[in-house]
Scaffold this motif. Structure first.
Motif, PDB file in Angstrom:
ATOM      1  N   LEU A   1       6.403 -13.642 -23.081  1.00 48.99           N
ATOM      2  CA  LEU A   1       5.981 -15.040 -23.661  1.00 48.99           C
ATOM      3  C   LEU A   1       6.856 -16.094 -22.930  1.00 48.99           C
ATOM      4  O   LEU A   1       6.131 -17.100 -22.534  1.00 48.99           O
ATOM      5  N   ASN A   2       8.019 -15.946 -22.688  1.00 50.87           N
ATOM      6  CA  ASN A   2       8.942 -16.865 -21.956  1.00 50.87           C
ATOM      7  C   ASN A   2       8.177 -17.261 -20.441  1.00 50.87           C
ATOM      8  O   ASN A   2       8.382 -18.410 -19.877  1.00 50.87           O
ATOM      9  N   ALA A   3       7.782 -16.354 -19.899  1.00 50.64           N
ATOM     10  CA  ALA A   3       6.918 -16.507 -18.628  1.00 50.64           C
ATOM     11  C   ALA A   3       5.818 -17.545 -18.641  1.00 50.64           C
ATOM     12  O   ALA A   3       5.594 -18.098 -17.513  1.00 50.64           O
ATOM     13  N   LYS A   4       5.443 -17.794 -19.627  1.00 53.54           N
ATOM     14  CA  LYS A   4       4.287 -18.633 -20.052  1.00 53.54           C
ATOM     15  C   LYS A   4       4.690 -20.020 -20.403  1.00 53.54           C
ATOM     16  O   LYS A   4       3.949 -20.999 -20.480  1.00 53.54           O
ATOM     17  N   LEU A   5       6.186 -20.156 -20.635  1.00 51.87           N
ATOM     18  CA  LEU A   5       6.775 -21.419 -20.983  1.00 51.87           C
ATOM     19  C   LEU A   5       7.711 -22.118 -20.007  1.00 51.87           C
ATOM     20  O   LEU A   5       7.848 -21.523 -19.217  1.00 51.87           O
ATOM     21  N   ALA A   6       7.794 -23.379 -20.118  1.00 49.28           N
ATOM     22  CA  ALA A   6       8.700 -24.053 -19.279  1.00 49.28           C
ATOM     23  C   ALA A   6      10.052 -23.310 -19.407  1.00 49.28           C
ATOM     24  O   ALA A   6      10.597 -23.000 -20.740  1.00 49.28           O
ATOM     25  N   GLU A   7      10.858 -23.383 -18.516  1.00 50.57           N
ATOM     26  CA  GLU A   7      12.099 -22.707 -18.421  1.00 50.57           C
ATOM     27  C   GLU A   7      13.304 -23.494 -19.596  1.00 50.57           C
ATOM     28  O   GLU A   7      14.080 -23.011 -19.995  1.00 50.57           O
ATOM     29  N   THR A   8      13.017 -24.650 -19.797  1.00 45.62           N
ATOM     30  CA  THR A   8      14.031 -25.489 -20.674  1.00 45.62           C
ATOM     31  C   THR A   8      13.491 -24.990 -22.354  1.00 45.62           C
ATOM     32  O   THR A   8      13.961 -25.458 -22.973  1.00 45.62           O
ATOM     33  N   ASN A   9      12.217 -24.173 -22.277  1.00 46.00           N
ATOM     34  CA  ASN A   9      11.677 -24.030 -23.747  1.00 46.00           C
ATOM     35  C   ASN A   9      11.476 -22.525 -24.139  1.00 46.00           C
ATOM     36  O   ASN A   9      10.699 -22.126 -24.439  1.00 46.00           O
ATOM     37  N   HIS A  10      12.645 -21.618 -23.636  1.00 40.11           N
ATOM     38  CA  HIS A  10      12.448 -20.394 -23.914  1.00 40.11           C
ATOM     39  C   HIS A  10      12.890 -19.852 -25.134  1.00 40.11           C
ATOM     40  O   HIS A  10      13.849 -20.413 -25.958  1.00 40.11           O
ATOM     41  N   PHE A  11      12.215 -18.819 -25.902  1.00 34.44           N
ATOM     42  CA  PHE A  11      12.741 -18.117 -27.082  1.00 34.44           C
ATOM     43  C   PHE A  11      13.715 -17.181 -26.801  1.00 34.44           C
ATOM     44  O   PHE A  11      13.848 -16.400 -25.687  1.00 34.44           O
ATOM     45  N   ASP A  12      14.706 -17.162 -27.811  1.00 32.41           N
ATOM     46  CA  ASP A  12      15.941 -16.114 -27.784  1.00 32.41           C
ATOM     47  C   ASP A  12      15.548 -14.973 -28.229  1.00 32.41           C
ATOM     48  O   ASP A  12      14.898 -14.555 -29.330  1.00 32.41           O
ATOM     49  N   LYS A  13      15.761 -13.699 -27.429  1.00 24.94           N
ATOM     50  CA  LYS A  13      15.160 -12.334 -27.978  1.00 24.94           C
ATOM     51  C   LYS A  13      15.970 -11.917 -29.305  1.00 24.94           C
ATOM     52  O   LYS A  13      15.347 -11.198 -30.150  1.00 24.94           O
ATOM     53  N   GLU A  14      17.181 -12.573 -29.549  1.00 25.46           N
ATOM     54  CA  GLU A  14      17.849 -12.159 -30.646  1.00 25.46           C
ATOM     55  C   GLU A  14      17.085 -12.848 -31.791  1.00 25.46           C
ATOM     56  O   GLU A  14      16.915 -12.255 -33.027  1.00 25.46           O
ATOM     57  N   ASP A  15      16.623 -14.076 -31.770  1.00 21.33           N
ATOM     58  CA  ASP A  15      16.035 -14.814 -32.959  1.00 21.33           C
ATOM     59  C   ASP A  15      14.696 -14.297 -33.049  1.00 21.33           C
ATOM     60  O   ASP A  15      14.179 -14.104 -34.100  1.00 21.33           O
ATOM     61  N   MET A  16      13.958 -13.734 -32.024  1.00 22.95           N
ATOM     62  CA  MET A  16      12.694 -13.138 -32.074  1.00 22.95           C
ATOM     63  C   MET A  16      13.041 -11.992 -32.690  1.00 22.95           C
ATOM     64  O   MET A  16      11.939 -11.531 -33.588  1.00 22.95           O
TER      65      MET A  16
END
Length: 384
Positions: free
Chosen positions: A226-241
């Motif tokens: 998912l993060n590979a499709k988003l801007a580097e400044t707007n990534h999801f944290d795997k622990e939150d996920m």
């Protein structure tokens, strides 16, 4: 064009194949019964990992989903899947049926096999068809029946289960032929257990195996994709996920739905964890609210019956509604709900169950066994 995310569980598939081959830690050569809640990834695993693993082992997998057409009789769906697989090997089947050794697969020459009809010819059984498939391919056949509990909804479906047992016994006898392996999955442990708990059921004595839920490894892979499709400044944290994934019961589709919700109100990276958690709680509350509204609208006796069913489901005990012990449990819950209520008779409990069936809260098999239609209600009742 980006490919959709698929998480493979090849190690799990390999261990189950070893079990079916009789060389694993658990021997599944006589049958494998896997259960986990709906939408937790069972069907995806079967199609993306288990079937390819069977093919790699040189086996012939046959897959049928009894949930795919709820209006069709389960026996018809099983028959169609086997005939379709025979059609895939029509040249080998034709050659075999013309050979002098046809009697070895117990198919009489008088039976005319027209595979274009999608049905078995008159006089042929599921056991005959599976033996023919094994003989024509020279491979071990693996019949995978997804949502197998639906076979219990009709006499024809139950008879199909007995026919599959007969086919297993015939093909595995003596070890001279490649053999047959049976894989049954179910989204309700209580329903699937009806195939194994009673002496009159076809697979009496078999074990129900919990299907391993997706865990952190899945979440980490999904988050990375998912993060590979988003801007580097707007990534999801795997622990939150992962915390959101736990809140929705380890269901990949619901996690993806939450991510889509978050995308609509996407904030900066520090806010993504809060957005995930809030939406995951909202999903959970929506589900719990459905159960609560359904339950609160019921008469006291029907509530008590559901509570007794939930208790015995958690204890993994078959629900025997008319036994003295079960009636006592129902009465205990009824007294809590209505201290003035009289102890329920078997007749009143029967009427309560039938009413719950009409409301599609309780399920009954073709032979009178009862279970909750949605196993999630048992979890909610036991929590509350």
């Amino acid at each position: 064009m980006q490919l959709p995310f698929v998480y493979h569980r090849q190690k799990l598939a390999s261990s189950l194949v070893d079990g079916m081959a009789g060389v694993g830690i658990i021997d599944f050569s006589s049958g494998m019964f896997l259960t986990a809640p709906r939408r937790t990834g069972k069907s995806t695993f079967l199609k993306e990992d288990l079937i390819p693993a069977c093919l790699s082992a040189g086996w012939e997998p046959v897959y049928v989903d009894l949930w795919s057409n709820r209006d069709a009789d389960p026996s018809t769906l099983i028959e169609s899947a086997i005939v379709s697989k025979l059609s895939d090997h029509e040249s080998q089947v034709t050659k075999l049926l013309k050979s002098t050794g046809v009697s070895q697969v117990t198919i009489l020459r008088s039976v005319t096999w027209d595979l274009s009809t999608g049905k078995l010819p008159a006089g042929a059984t599921l056991s005959d068809a599976l033996q023919l498939l094994s003989a024509a391919t020279g491979r071990l056949v693996v019949l995978i029946v997804d949502e197998a509990q639906h076979a219990l909804n009709s006499d024809a479906g139950i008879n199909a289960m007995f026919a599959l047992k007969a086919a297993r016994d015939a093909l595995n006898q003596g070890g001279k032929r490649p053999g047959l392996r049976l894989v049954f999955t179910g989204s309700s442990r209580d329903k699937l257990a009806q195939l194994v708990l009673h002496t009159k059921q076809p697979f009496f004595g078999a074990e129900i195996t919990p299907f391993p839920l997706l865990d952190r490894d899945f979440v980490e892979a999904y988050t990375k994709d998912l993060n590979a499709k988003l801007a580097e400044t707007n990534h999801f944290d795997k622990e939150d996920m992962y915390q959101a994934f736990c809140l929705v019961g380890h269901r990949p589709e619901l996690l993806a739905s939450i991510v889509r919700r978050v995308a609509l109100e996407m904030g900066e990276a520090p806010n993504l964890g809060d957005l995930l958690e809030r939406n995951a709680h909202a999903f959970q509350e929506e589900l719990w609210m459905d159960y609560r509204l359904t339950f609160e609208a019921l008469p006291a006796l029907q509530k008590a019956v559901l509570q007794a069913m939930a208790e015995q489901s958690t204890a993994k005990s078959p629900f025997a509604p008319f036994k003295e012990r079960t009636l006592s449990i129902i009465n205990g819950y009824l007294c809590q709900l209505d201290p003035k209520a009289k102890a329920p008779t078997a007749t009143k409990v029967q009427k309560a169950l039938e009413s719950l069936r009409e409301k599609e809260i309780v399920w009954r098999s073709g032979r009178g066994a009862y279970a909750l239609e949605d196993g999630g209600m048992a979890e909610w009742l036991n929590r509350t």
